[in-house]
Scaffold this active site. Sequence first.
Site, PDB file in Angstrom:
ATOM      1  CB  ALA A 139      -0.927  -0.012   1.209  1.00  0.00           C
ATOM      2  NE  ARG A 190      -2.096   1.640   5.377  1.00  0.00           N
ATOM      3  CZ  ARG A 190      -2.967   1.024   4.591  1.00  0.00           C
ATOM      4  NH1 ARG A 190      -3.375   1.614   3.475  1.00  0.00           N
ATOM      5  NH2 ARG A 190      -3.433  -0.171   4.898  1.00  0.00           N
ATOM      6  CE1 TYR A 191       1.508   0.003   6.590  1.00  0.00           C
ATOM      7  CE2 TYR A 191       0.345  -1.021   4.750  1.00  0.00           C
ATOM      8  CZ  TYR A 191       0.393  -0.652   6.089  1.00  0.00           C
ATOM      9  OH  TYR A 191      -0.644  -0.942   6.910  1.00  0.00           O
ATOM     10  CB  ILE A 192       6.176   1.860  -0.807  1.00  0.00           C
ATOM     11  CG1 ILE A 192       4.955   2.440  -1.496  1.00  0.00           C
ATOM     12  CG2 ILE A 192       6.028   0.360  -0.627  1.00  0.00           C
ATOM     13  CD1 ILE A 192       4.664   1.841  -2.861  1.00  0.00           C
TER      14      ILE A 192
END
Length: 875
Positions: A125, A127-129
């Site tokens: 997602a 928001r994680y990368i």
Amino acid sequence: MSENYEDPNLEEQPEETNSGETITRVTGMFKDWFLDYASYVILERAVPAIEDGFKPVQRRIMHSMKDLDDGRYNKVANIVGHTMQYHPHGDASIADAMVQMGQKDLLIDTQGNWGNTLTGDRAAASRYIEARLSKFALEVLFSPKITDWQASYDGRRKEPINLPVKFPLLLAQGAEGIAVGLSTKVLPHNFIELIDGSIRHLQGKKFTLLPDFPSAGEADFSDYKDGKRGGRIRVRAKINQLDKNTLVITEIPYSTTTTSLIDSILKANDKGKIKVKKIEDNTSSEVEILVHLPPGLSPDKTIGALFAFTNCEVSISPLGCVIEDNKPLFVGVSQMLRISTERTKDLLRQELEIQLQELENQWHYASLERIFIENRIYRDIEEQETWEGVLQAIDDGLKPHIAHLKRPVIEEDLVRLTEIRIKRISKFDIDKAQQKIEALEGDIAQVQYDLANLNDFAIAYFKRLKKEYGAGKERQTEIKLFDDIEASKVIIRNTKLYVNRKEGFVGTSLKKDEYVTDCSDIDDIIVFTREGNMMVTKVDSKTFVGKDIIHIAVYKKKDKRTIYNMIYKDGPGGATYVKRFNVTSITRDKIYPMSKGKKGSQVLYFSANPNGEAELVTVYLRSIGNVKKLKFDLDFSDVLIKGRNANGNIVTKHSVRIIDLKEKGISTLRPRKIWFDDSVNRINVDDRGELLGEFKGEDRLLIITQDGFAKTIIPELTTRFDEKIIVLEKWIPEKPISAVYWDGNRERYYLKRFLIDNPEKEEQFVSDHPNTQLELVSTDYRPVLEIGFYKERNKDQRPNETINIEEFIAIKGINALGNQLYSEKLKQLNLLEPLPFEIPEEEVLVIKKLEESNTKIDDDGTEDIDGDFSQGSLF
């Protein structure tokens, strides 16, 4: 309803009702709406611009990343949110576009799980990368001073119309999009080759561009057509044989993933086109798919089947379509590179002109500052009471000293002089000021030189890009010429063929009738009937071909080596004829008479011979009338091979009782010449490549590989040859093989001579130690070896030594170690001209040739000889 009907082709005009409201009919709006929507999708979503190679969403992502750039990574979710200030669509489309760009590893420096293009796994997602602009992107994408700007969709921001990209980015990344009535498919090309192409264009030289895919693989670009509409390329996976029952796929075709590739293999297996025991996917950062085969299945044939029936080979049709001046442009990749290179050159010119202007402004102000301080003009303003008086005093003080300036002094220059601080004036160093002015003059001269030699400057720019960013960007996709794989030759025989000879039915569903052979559902079958008719038809569940079937087999197209021997009676009271023929071309489902076609004709003897064998038969006549000799032999080798439409030669005009086979025959065909084409690593009979020799049915090929394996095989056209092969020739069993190798166990050179004792088995003739190295192999009868030595310290150079291998070592078994040759590393090993050897004469089969005077060309293109066997010539 009829009163309200309106022709949709007519322009609709607004109507006013009694209440004053305006009514516009929907039918009249379709034309404008469709064109507006199509134009929007083409220009704003699907097709990239030729100027910078970006689609709008990609351009906005790059601009947003530049807005946020501070050298550190940003959450992709933050970048997506920032991009939404410029992009009128939702976050999902932005995030997907950004992931695709990040996976290309060119413009975006990524951190985290960005997915795997090899396996098809999705990225984490947003928001994680995290991501930031790469150094390359910062170098080639941005230059605000020469960027044209426009208002964003809501008017709150300004965004670039096109980014000033100084690199053929569209060709490096590739692009694909589907719009309304329009699509584009620009394939990715190699970074280094694009730069080299740009340099060659600037030098006025020709260049060629071919795609290069990050998934590597092998590709045939012979029909690429410069990436224009109508071109086609074929891309294959790289498949090697790991062992006799295992294949390994190490590279996959562009546009596929390991998941889709494995699915296609399993699908082909379920349909019976190939046979696979098990598949293992060990892919991580590199592709490794193990395909386990059932015992006894040919790996070479399976590789061909994988290419023919699965996604191990895909066909890609490029379509060079871009946007130029808000209009679609269909153009090839060479022209795209020329346009991009010329645009880069123009952007470099604009940057140089701005740089020159800035340098001249700096020089101008530095010169004014020096004049202002050196001549103490600042003192002239002490008594001035007004601002206008201050400026006038400075202007009057400068006039005697500004003749050498390159432009007039303006009010802005005077104002800047008033802003000089007292501290700067007190510490002013005339020498340093002069050095600064001279340095600026040197820079101005350099920029002027670059502008005057813009072409050379652009070439140097591209060379610098290649030097700084080209490391690790070498070509991934191997350029090859592919052989055409005939599906019928590589498909697994996945069904069984049955025949009801009496009733004349053939098919795969007649399981209660006679079994003929295994076949595939794409095969053709050839059938001969007792009446002398022939038909070729496609395999089906049940097909009627004619009663009293005497021969049925799988039909091979263009097969010149299968010869049919036939004796038939021409009608109820006619003569008996003999003919030999092949069937190379036919029309499917058409009935061909192999006799003269007279009603009541009957085939008395028939045989199909895969290598043109000519048997000996005995003909028995009926004891009717004055026949003196009721029995005689007929040798088919005396009958010339004719076209299938030929009538044949008369055997006898008397009534034949029976014909028996007396003796099986040998082939009457000439040995088949076989060539090896190293461009596709296949053998052929079409005179392409190196001639390997003339082969009879039992002849074999000798194969020796660099890792020390030797084997012999029957030469089949479907065989794939490994690139590690160092010897490929016709195998002569009595001809010894000589090999020199460095033994990793004993750390010394050995020389051995051996014969292939077991032609059906592949054997390794050197040790399997990892340091063992095969140095050279000779298949000459009497080879001569030359050895070169390294010079030893404090000793004279040892002269080269010549060895007669035949005298040095006798022929031993293939597993023998051999004789020690030398215990230290050698400088060189060379094979010299072999000693003379008289090859023993072989028994040669004399083949009767067709006499030119009796030969004519039949309707189907085959040779046909008309003639008679008189009864006397047979008896």
